[in-house]
Design an enzyme around this catalytic site. Structure first.
Site, PDB file in Angstrom:
ATOM      1  N   ARG A 156      48.397 109.005  -5.257  1.00 39.18           N
ATOM      2  CA  ARG A 156      48.657 107.902  -6.178  1.00 39.18           C
ATOM      3  C   ARG A 156      47.995 108.270  -7.501  1.00 39.18           C
ATOM      4  O   ARG A 156      46.991 108.985  -7.547  1.00 39.18           O
ATOM      5  CB  ARG A 156      48.065 106.584  -5.670  1.00 39.18           C
ATOM      6  N   LYS A 180      43.668 102.868  -1.685  1.00 33.44           N
ATOM      7  CA  LYS A 180      43.735 101.410  -1.704  1.00 33.44           C
ATOM      8  C   LYS A 180      42.699 100.815  -0.760  1.00 33.44           C
ATOM      9  O   LYS A 180      42.425 101.361   0.305  1.00 33.44           O
ATOM     10  CB  LYS A 180      45.135 100.943  -1.300  1.00 33.44           C
ATOM     11  N   HIS A 253      54.640 107.923  -9.327  1.00 35.73           N
ATOM     12  CA  HIS A 253      54.995 107.611  -7.945  1.00 35.73           C
ATOM     13  C   HIS A 253      56.249 108.362  -7.502  1.00 35.73           C
ATOM     14  O   HIS A 253      56.445 108.599  -6.313  1.00 35.73           O
ATOM     15  CB  HIS A 253      55.186 106.104  -7.774  1.00 35.73           C
ATOM     16  N   ARG A 256      55.070 111.371  -5.862  1.00 31.97           N
ATOM     17  CA  ARG A 256      54.543 111.039  -4.536  1.00 31.97           C
ATOM     18  C   ARG A 256      55.693 110.844  -3.547  1.00 31.97           C
ATOM     19  O   ARG A 256      55.647 111.342  -2.418  1.00 31.97           O
ATOM     20  CB  ARG A 256      53.688 109.778  -4.643  1.00 31.97           C
ATOM     21  N   HIS A 279      48.834 105.547   3.954  1.00 30.94           N
ATOM     22  CA  HIS A 279      49.499 104.278   4.243  1.00 30.94           C
ATOM     23  C   HIS A 279      48.807 103.580   5.410  1.00 30.94           C
ATOM     24  O   HIS A 279      48.528 104.205   6.438  1.00 30.94           O
ATOM     25  CB  HIS A 279      50.964 104.505   4.614  1.00 30.94           C
ATOM     26  N   TYR A 288      60.694 106.937   3.912  1.00 36.02           N
ATOM     27  CA  TYR A 288      61.074 108.297   3.528  1.00 36.02           C
ATOM     28  C   TYR A 288      62.015 108.933   4.547  1.00 36.02           C
ATOM     29  O   TYR A 288      62.738 109.865   4.204  1.00 36.02           O
ATOM     30  CB  TYR A 288      59.824 109.147   3.327  1.00 36.02           C
TER      31      TYR A 288
END
Length: 307
Positions: A156, A180, A253, A256, A279, A288
Site C-alpha cells: 500500500r 492497516k 493501488h 498493488r 488482508h 484477484y
C-alpha cells in the site's frame, strides 16, 4: 441535541485514532460521513424540533436523502457503515441505551474489478524508469525504486512511504511494513527491486537527504530531504499510467492490484497472496481470482477460433 451529537462525533474520531489506530485518511472518511449526518439532523431540527433524536428512522431518512441526491451506491454503503460504527460506539460507551444503527441497511456497493496492467505494460514502465535513472538523477533513481518496491512487494502507498532505512533487509530480500490497524508484517521483494533500492540508496538518496531538515530515518525522501509523501507517489504513478489504455483508478493501488494478479497468474497460493498483501480476510484477496478469470475469458474470446 445537535451540539451533543457534534461532541460525540469528535470523541468518536479521537477514539478511532487512539484505540483503533486508524490512519488519518480513514478518520477523515468517517468524519466526512458523520459531518453530513450531523448537517442532516440539524436540518430536521430546524424543520421540526420534535425530531430530536438519532434513531433508526432518522438514519434511514438520511440514507434516502443521500440516494435522492444521486450519490453512488458505493457511497451510500460506506455512509451506512460509518453510521453503524458510530452508533455501536455510542451504545458501547453508554451514551445511548439502544443502538439505533444495528438494523440499518444500505444497498450493496457496485462491484468493480480493479485495474490491472499486463506483464508487458509493467515491464515497459520499469524499462522506461530504468532508462531515465541511468544518468544518476536522484529523483529518477528514487522513482524507479519506488515503483519496483510497490509492484515487487505489493505494498500500500502508506506502507511504502512509512518505511525507514532499517526496515529493509537486503540479505533476506524482505521489508518490514506497518499495515492497516497498525499491524506489522514482513514482505518479500525480488532481485530487481533490491538492485533499484541499492542504487537509489547509494547514488540517489545522498543527493536528496541534505540540509538541516533532511529526514535521516525515512527510506524514501523528496527533493527537500523530508519523508516522501503519499501524494507525491500518487502523482508519480498517475503520470506513468496516464498514456496506457485501460479504465479504473490510476494510483499506486493499481500496482498493488497488478502484483497480486500476476502472483496468482503465476500459480501462487491464495493464502500466500493474502499474507503478502496483509488482508485480514481471504475474501478480500479472492477479488484477484475474479480478475484472473476475466483476463482468461478476454484472452479466449480474442484468440480462440471457436470463441
Amino acid at each position: 441535541m445537535d451540539d451533543t451529537l457534534a461532541r460525540d462525533i469528535d470523541d468518536f474520531r479521537s477514539w478511532l485514532r487512539s484505540a483503533r489506530r486508524l490512519s488519518e485518511h480513514s478518520v477523515r472518511g468517517y468524519g466526512a460521513d458523520l459531518a453530513d449526518l450531523l448537517a442532516f439532523v440539524r436540518g430536521r431540527l430546524d424543520e421540526d424540533p420534535r425530531t430530536a433524536g438519532l434513531d433508526l428512522e432518522t438514519l434511514r431518512d438520511w440514507l434516502w436523502e443521500s440516494t435522492d441526491r444521486g450519490l453512488a451506491r458505493s457511497t451510500i454503503a460506506r455512509r451506512s457503515a460509518s453510521a453503524r460504527a458510530f452508533t455501536r460506539w455510542l451504545h458501547e460507551t453508554g451514551r445511548v441505551d439502544v443502538d439505533p444503527g444495528v438494523r440499518l441497511r444500505a444497498p450493496k456497493a457496485e462491484s468493480h474489478l480493479p485495474r490491472v496492467l499486463t506483464r508487458d505494460q509493467m515491464g515497459g514502465i520499469l524499462d522506461e524508469l530504468a532508462a531515465a535513472a541511468v544518468g544518476g538523477d536522484a529523483t529518477a533513481l528514487r522513482d524507479l525504486a519506488v515503483v519496483e518496491l510497490l509492484y515487487g512487494a505489493g505494498l500500500r502507498v502508506g506502507e511504502l512511504v512509512g518505511c525507514d532505512l532499517g526496515d529493509v533487509d537486503f540479505e533476506r530480500l524482505v521489508v518490514r511494513v506497518l499495515g492497516k490497524g497498525a499491524k506489522q508484517r514482513v514482505v518479500p521483494f525480488g532481485v530487481p527491486a533490491s538492485a533499484a533500492l541499492d542504487d537509489y540508496l547509494t547514488r540517489g538518496r545522498p543527493q536528496l537527504a541534505t540540509g538541516a531538515h533532511a529526514d535521516r530515518a525515512a527510506l524514501f525522501v523528496g527533493r527537500s530531504g523530508s519523508r516522501l509523501g503519499a501524494r507525491s507517489v500518487y502523482a508519480l504513478v498517475a503520470r506513468i499510467l496516464e498514456p496506457l489504455p485501460g479504465s479504473g483508478p490510476a494510483g499506486p493501488h493499481a500496482l498493488r492490484h497488478t502484483a497480486a494478479t500476476h502472483l496468482l497468474d503465476g500459480g501462487a497460493d491464495l493464502r500466500a497472496v493474502q499474507e503478502q498483501l496483509g488482508h485480514a480476510s481471504l475474501g478480500t484477496t479472492q477479488i484477484y481470482t475474479h480478475v484472473s478469470t476475466e483476463r482468461l475469458r478476454e484472452s479466449y474470446r480474442s484468440a480462440h477460433p471457436r470463441a
